[in-house]
Structures are given as C-alpha cells and as structure tokens.
Scaffold this motif. Sequence first.
Motif, PDB file in Angstrom:
ATOM      1  N   GLY A 119     -64.043 -63.849  17.071  1.00  0.00           N
ATOM      2  CA  GLY A 119     -64.887 -64.419  16.023  1.00  0.00           C
ATOM      3  C   GLY A 119     -64.354 -65.712  15.447  1.00  0.00           C
ATOM      4  O   GLY A 119     -64.747 -66.110  14.343  1.00  0.00           O
ATOM      5  N   HIS A 140     -67.673 -70.252  18.240  1.00  0.00           N
ATOM      6  CA  HIS A 140     -68.790 -70.078  19.162  1.00  0.00           C
ATOM      7  C   HIS A 140     -68.710 -71.226  20.164  1.00  0.00           C
ATOM      8  O   HIS A 140     -67.748 -72.012  20.136  1.00  0.00           O
ATOM      9  CB  HIS A 140     -70.130 -70.050  18.420  1.00  0.00           C
ATOM     10  N   GLN A 198     -72.018 -73.933  11.124  1.00  0.00           N
ATOM     11  CA  GLN A 198     -72.914 -72.815  10.887  1.00  0.00           C
ATOM     12  C   GLN A 198     -74.352 -73.293  10.757  1.00  0.00           C
ATOM     13  O   GLN A 198     -74.607 -74.492  10.593  1.00  0.00           O
ATOM     14  CB  GLN A 198     -72.472 -72.051   9.637  1.00  0.00           C
ATOM     15  N   THR A 232     -73.664 -67.792  20.875  1.00  0.00           N
ATOM     16  CA  THR A 232     -72.915 -67.039  19.874  1.00  0.00           C
ATOM     17  C   THR A 232     -72.677 -65.620  20.375  1.00  0.00           C
ATOM     18  O   THR A 232     -73.364 -65.129  21.274  1.00  0.00           O
ATOM     19  CB  THR A 232     -73.673 -66.980  18.543  1.00  0.00           C
ATOM     20  N   ASP A 278     -72.625 -61.709  19.288  1.00  0.00           N
ATOM     21  CA  ASP A 278     -73.060 -60.707  18.310  1.00  0.00           C
ATOM     22  C   ASP A 278     -73.602 -61.354  17.045  1.00  0.00           C
ATOM     23  O   ASP A 278     -73.325 -60.898  15.925  1.00  0.00           O
ATOM     24  CB  ASP A 278     -71.886 -59.761  17.967  1.00  0.00           C
ATOM     25  N   GLN A 282     -72.762 -63.916  15.485  1.00  0.00           N
ATOM     26  CA  GLN A 282     -71.777 -64.495  14.577  1.00  0.00           C
ATOM     27  C   GLN A 282     -71.730 -66.014  14.765  1.00  0.00           C
ATOM     28  O   GLN A 282     -71.728 -66.503  15.893  1.00  0.00           O
ATOM     29  CB  GLN A 282     -70.388 -63.916  14.833  1.00  0.00           C
ATOM     30  N   THR A 283     -71.661 -66.723  13.638  1.00  0.00           N
ATOM     31  CA  THR A 283     -71.495 -68.175  13.667  1.00  0.00           C
ATOM     32  C   THR A 283     -70.316 -68.539  12.782  1.00  0.00           C
ATOM     33  O   THR A 283     -70.471 -68.926  11.619  1.00  0.00           O
ATOM     34  CB  THR A 283     -72.766 -68.891  13.181  1.00  0.00           C
ATOM     35  N   PRO A 284     -69.098 -68.380  13.308  1.00  0.00           N
ATOM     36  CA  PRO A 284     -67.910 -68.663  12.499  1.00  0.00           C
ATOM     37  C   PRO A 284     -67.869 -70.116  12.046  1.00  0.00           C
ATOM     38  O   PRO A 284     -68.302 -71.014  12.786  1.00  0.00           O
ATOM     39  CB  PRO A 284     -66.750 -68.333  13.435  1.00  0.00           C
TER      40      PRO A 284
END
Length: 776
Positions: free
Chosen positions: A357, A360, A595, A612, A614, A616-618
């Motif tokens: 995480g 991306h 993000q 990405t 799951d 998620q956009t860290p």
Amino acid sequence: MKKGLHATQYWARLTLGILSVLIASLWLADQLWPLPLPDDGLARVVLAEDGEPLYRFADGQGIWRYPATPDTVSPYYLDALLAYEDRWFYQHPGINPAALARAAWLNLSSGRVVSGGSTLSMQVARLLDPHPRTLAGKLRQLFRTAQLEWHLSKRQILTLYLNRAPFGGTLEGVAAASWTYLGKSPVNLTRAEAALLAVLPQAPSRLRPDRFPERAQAARDKVLARLDSEAVWPSKAVKEAMEEPVWLAPRQSPDQAPLLARRLNTPGEAPAIHTTIDIALQRRLESLLLDWRVRLPERTSAAILVVEAKTMAVKAYLGSVDITDDRRFGHVDMVSAIRSPGSTLKPFLYAQALDAGLIHSESLLQDVPRRFGDYRPGNFSSGFSGPVSASEALHRSLNLPAVQLLEAYGSKRFSGELRGAGVPLFYPHGAEPNLSLILGGVGARLEDLVSGYSAFAREGKVARLRFRPEDPLTERRLLSPGAAWIVRRMLADRADPLLDESQLPPALAYKTGTSYGFRDAWSIGLTPSYVIGVWIGRPDGTPVAGQFGLASAAPLLFQVNDILLNRDGQRGRLSPIQTRPASVGVESICWPGGQPLPANDENCRVRRWAFTMDKQTPPTMQAPDQPLGQGLDETYWVNGAGKQVAPACSGARPVRFLAWPASLEPWLAARERRTSRLPSIDSNCAPNVGTTASPLQITGLRDGARLQAPAGQSDPVSITVTAQGGGGARWWFVNGEPVAEQSEQLSYTFSKPGAYEISVLDDSGQTEHVHVTVVR
C-alpha cells in the motif's frame, strides 16, 4: 539278489554324494568367486526430454553406454538377435549342447573355427569376465554362465547383453550404437537396421559400418537371409530390407548442455539422467551463442536460461559461450555463479510496495540527488529527471526512486521476503541488507532471478526450476496476483490503464541490469509462456567498459524471444491470456498528492490514470532527509481579497494546499513552484513565513567535503550546487563575499586551494552553509 540290491544302493549313494559335493563345490566357488556384475561407475548419459542423448560421460576405460532394456529397443532387433545368435535362449539353461555339438562338428570338418556355439548367456559371461581362448578359459566361461543363470532371470541376462555388447571403438550397447551410427533411438529401428546392429558384435572392429560399409552390409544380409530361411520375417519384408543400403547418420557425439550435464552428474546417479531440455531449442541457442561470440569483448562469456512458465521445466541451459573456450573461461557455469544483479531486483521491490500500500502504478516518486550517510547513489545516465511516476521509474530503471522506495519499505524486510520465497541474496561476510542492494550491492544467481521472475507470470508465486521430469513443481507466494500483473505491464511498457492489452499481441516484459564497473550485463524477460534469463560478462569479474544490460544483454534476449515465438507459431501454440485480476482497479489520480481529486480542484496539477490495488490510492511518499516544511499536505489562510494572512486575522479562512516535494523544485515549471502557487501576503496581517516556507537546503555538495582535480589534471576545481526549499529569491556567498543572486543554482570555480564556506540566503531570511576544502 541282496548283492545286486546293495550294489544299486551303493551307486545311488555314491552318485548322491558326488552330486552333493559338486553342488557344495559350486556353492563354495560361487561364494569365493562371485559373479562380477558390472558397475558402470562414471559411465552415464544425460538425455533430453525426448530421450535423445544430450551429453555423455565415459567410464574409466573411455567407454560410452546408453542404458537399454528389452522394452526400449525395437522388436525387430530382438527378433534378429535371437534368431541369429541364440534362438533357444529362453529354453536352454545357459548352455545349448546341440549348438556346442554343431559348432564342434563344423570346426572339425572345416579345419578351422567357423562357429563358436556360444549362447547369449555365454557371451554375456565372457563380456563380464574376459578369458583367454584356452580350455581353462572355456571352463571359466561355463562357470560364469552357470552363475548368470543361477542368479539372474533371462530378461536380466538379455538386458546385460543389450548394454554391454561391443559395437566398435568406444561404443558398448545397442542404444549407444543406434544413436551413434544411425542417429535414432533403438526403439525406432527398421528391419534392415535391426539386422545390421544384431551382427556387429560378432566382429565390431572388422564390421564397423562407418569404416567398412561393404563388409557391414554383407554381414547384415547374412542375418536377413537367416531370418528368411527360418521364417522369422516374411520373405517380402526381408527382400525389401536387403535392398536398403547401409545408411549412416552424420557422426555426432552428444555434446549439448555440457554444464547442465556436469551439474546433474553427481555420485549415485543412474546411468541415464533424464532432463526437461528441448534438444532442438538447445542446439538452436548454442548455435546462436557461438555466432554471438565474435560480438563479445575478449575474455567475455554469456549465459542463457529458458524456462517454461507453466511447468517451470528448463528448456534450454547455456552456462557459457563454449565449454572448450578457455580464453572465455568456458568451463565456468554462469547460470549458477553468484554475481552482482545490477537493477534486476527492482521489479520485486515495486511489486512488494504495491502490495504494502505504499504506491500505485502512477505514484509520484523523486528522481533527485540524495545522500545517505556516505552513500550517494546516482543514475546510470548521470542525470536526474525530478518528478517521475512509479511506472516510468521502473521502465527507465531510475536509481533514486528505487532507493526512496526501498528506504520506505525496508531493506531487511525486502531481502527476507525474497529469501523466504526462494530468491536468496548473498552478502559479504558479516554484512547486512542496506539500501545499496537494490542497485546491485549484493550477490545473486541467474537461476534464482529467473525463478523469481516466474512470479510475474504465475500470479505472484515463485516456482523452483525443474531440471528433470521427476522434479516436483514447488512454489511459494511472494506477491499478490494483482501486484504481479501490474508490474508485468510496467515491464512490458504497457502501464497505461487506458490501453486495451487484449487487443494487442503478447508483449515481452523485461528488465535489464548493469553491475558496478560494467562487470555484469543482465536482461531477464517473460512472456505468458516463458521466462528467459541472459547474462553477459567476464567470469573472472574484471570490468568491460561500455558493456551494460540494454546494449549488451537485451539484444540477445530479444533474439531468444523471437526464436521462441517463431517456434511456437510453427507448432500452432498460442500464448495463454493473462486476464486482469479482480483486485486491480483503475483510478484517476492527481499530482502532487497522488490521490483522486475533483476535476476543478486547484490542487490537481497533473491528472494521471493509475492501476490501483484493492481500490487503494496511497498518497505521495515523503523522504525523511529532504526539506519538507510542514509536509506535502499543508494549510494556509486567506482573507476576502484572497491574500495570505495569519490564522487569527479577521475573516481568515483555511485553504488546503498540496505541495510538490521541495526537492523537486529545480525540475518544476516556474508556475508550479511554491512561491508561484501561493497567493501574495497581506502586509496588514502577515502570516509567519515559516509556516509556509520549507527549510532551505544546499544540495550537490556534502558539508566537510574535500575537493581535488582529477589525477593528472591541473584544471581549477569547479562545482555546481542547488538551493532547495525556502522561498523567493536566493543570494549566494563564498567566504562571506556575494557571488550570485536571484538564482537557484550556483556554479563556481575555486581560484586556489584552501577552506571555503558556501552560503545561501532566501527572501524569508533563512540561511544554509556548506564548508569544503580545496586541495591540489
């Protein structure tokens, strides 16, 4: 009457006693002189996946054998052998009295030896225990024959003959003769070929078909005539066989994959070592590598490893350019040698960071100069690009973004996870994982890297290489299927999520690497069907100027891949389709925050489409040793006129400000820099500048550095340094004297040796100093 009865009993007892003594004597002789069953020792043959010999190892006498059984030879050969040599083989007890009597009569009537009368069992006895042609020798042969029949079955005796019969020169056994003379497996012999091989052991030197084809054909026809007269084969088939000339395949010693053969030829191995090697592909790549030899620098070798991704079967193994080339250290197997992997470990790091995480596919990374204590990495091209995406950084193999990523992920964690999945890294004695490992500051083997790269074709699972058909398929998970899929597209230069890969032909995903000092050039690639590894360098570890992965190893990788594509195309094999895993999504993100943001958001300075994990956009990562101020996500206050004010000012309202990392300032367009993006300050209620200006820092020169012109040059010492962070204009000073202003960079030439202080001042009053010493 009684006298006759006593005489009968006497002779019966005497006979029984004699038989008992004879049996006991035979038993004792068998114990004292046990049957000398053969031990092939070092005589082994290494076989390709189709059974064709790849390489052979002779025994102590230089004899080559290829193991055979009655099931692995043509029935035609067994027909010809038994009909010509011993038609009653399965009926007699090892000695055929009728055959011996016939041979004795023929020899006496002819006045010379024209027939031996030996059975196959007797011939095997002579092969196992050679004896002189004397009466004592003949008695020894009969004793050994009795031992054979006592201890072994007829099938076992026949198998011994199939493997030990002489065929001329250094050949023993029908299989070795079939491959050498005819270039084919003994199971595929024609009637004519079977008859030829059946008669050769009668006089292997005199009948060698490669030296005396007329003699060999005459002897073969004699066997065929016998088979016809005894109605073993139909007359028509025998006639057709006699019309065939004695045709021999070009004489070739099996010498493919010698370094793999040497690797597998360990004590205790069976006489036949089966492998997964595709011999046609092996030959093609060996020829390719020999052609490449003229393009390689002096003393330079190369290695190629081709693995089938689905089964992990090794299809081609080339450990050096040529095992006989001593100038290139051809005897050194570079598939298993430990070398610096250069940048080939980077794909693992990006995939593991995706799973953790941290990023991306389009995360903003920083390709800028950095210093980690005494470690100061640079890029291969010696320049820096500033802001780059994760996909671009990996595709271009930029070093500083990889070091930034490893710093966030953890060197020990990265190394430990690779080792746990079956990709060991090797460190000097006492050393521990550190940031340099991602740029090649560690040891690795080509075979382990190829095994590791299989994760990108096997949904994240690292599988061990299989050299033999019996090797189990073992695998361990290193990555999630999603991370493996994303990185594979990065390596194939298909990281754009809007690109429909299903409409394109399968691409070669590959990564190159170059070790420090141009010692090793790597290129490792994968398709849905294969994983290919290429190494080029000098086995002795000496550098080769100008040799690097993209220029040296990648072209060879491309040629190997083309050969595989053409080969599979001719066979009608289609590449498997790797569909996008459900865990992989597509998201519109914005730089510098990394993000999603609304379309009209002022902080969306650059919009990009990213893969990405799951959903998620860290956010964009920060580097701890760089000037960051309050961070990338900051807040300032403005009044009704839109000017910056202090938070306590009347009517002040907060505004979110996503800043570019301060270290990227020199690479940003003027409108993107902090001072350009922030509104002007209201002098009636001015904010504290320190809340919006990042700390000032000088990069490009280490405090306390000693500067000296290169050896043999008398030119003055020059430097170029950059001011990062701060705000507004900059003023530069050397030993307190102004030398430049309104400039983010300073280029300066020192006129003489001595100690110098370089200082920079910005609009907010911040200062930074670096002390250096110039020596001659």
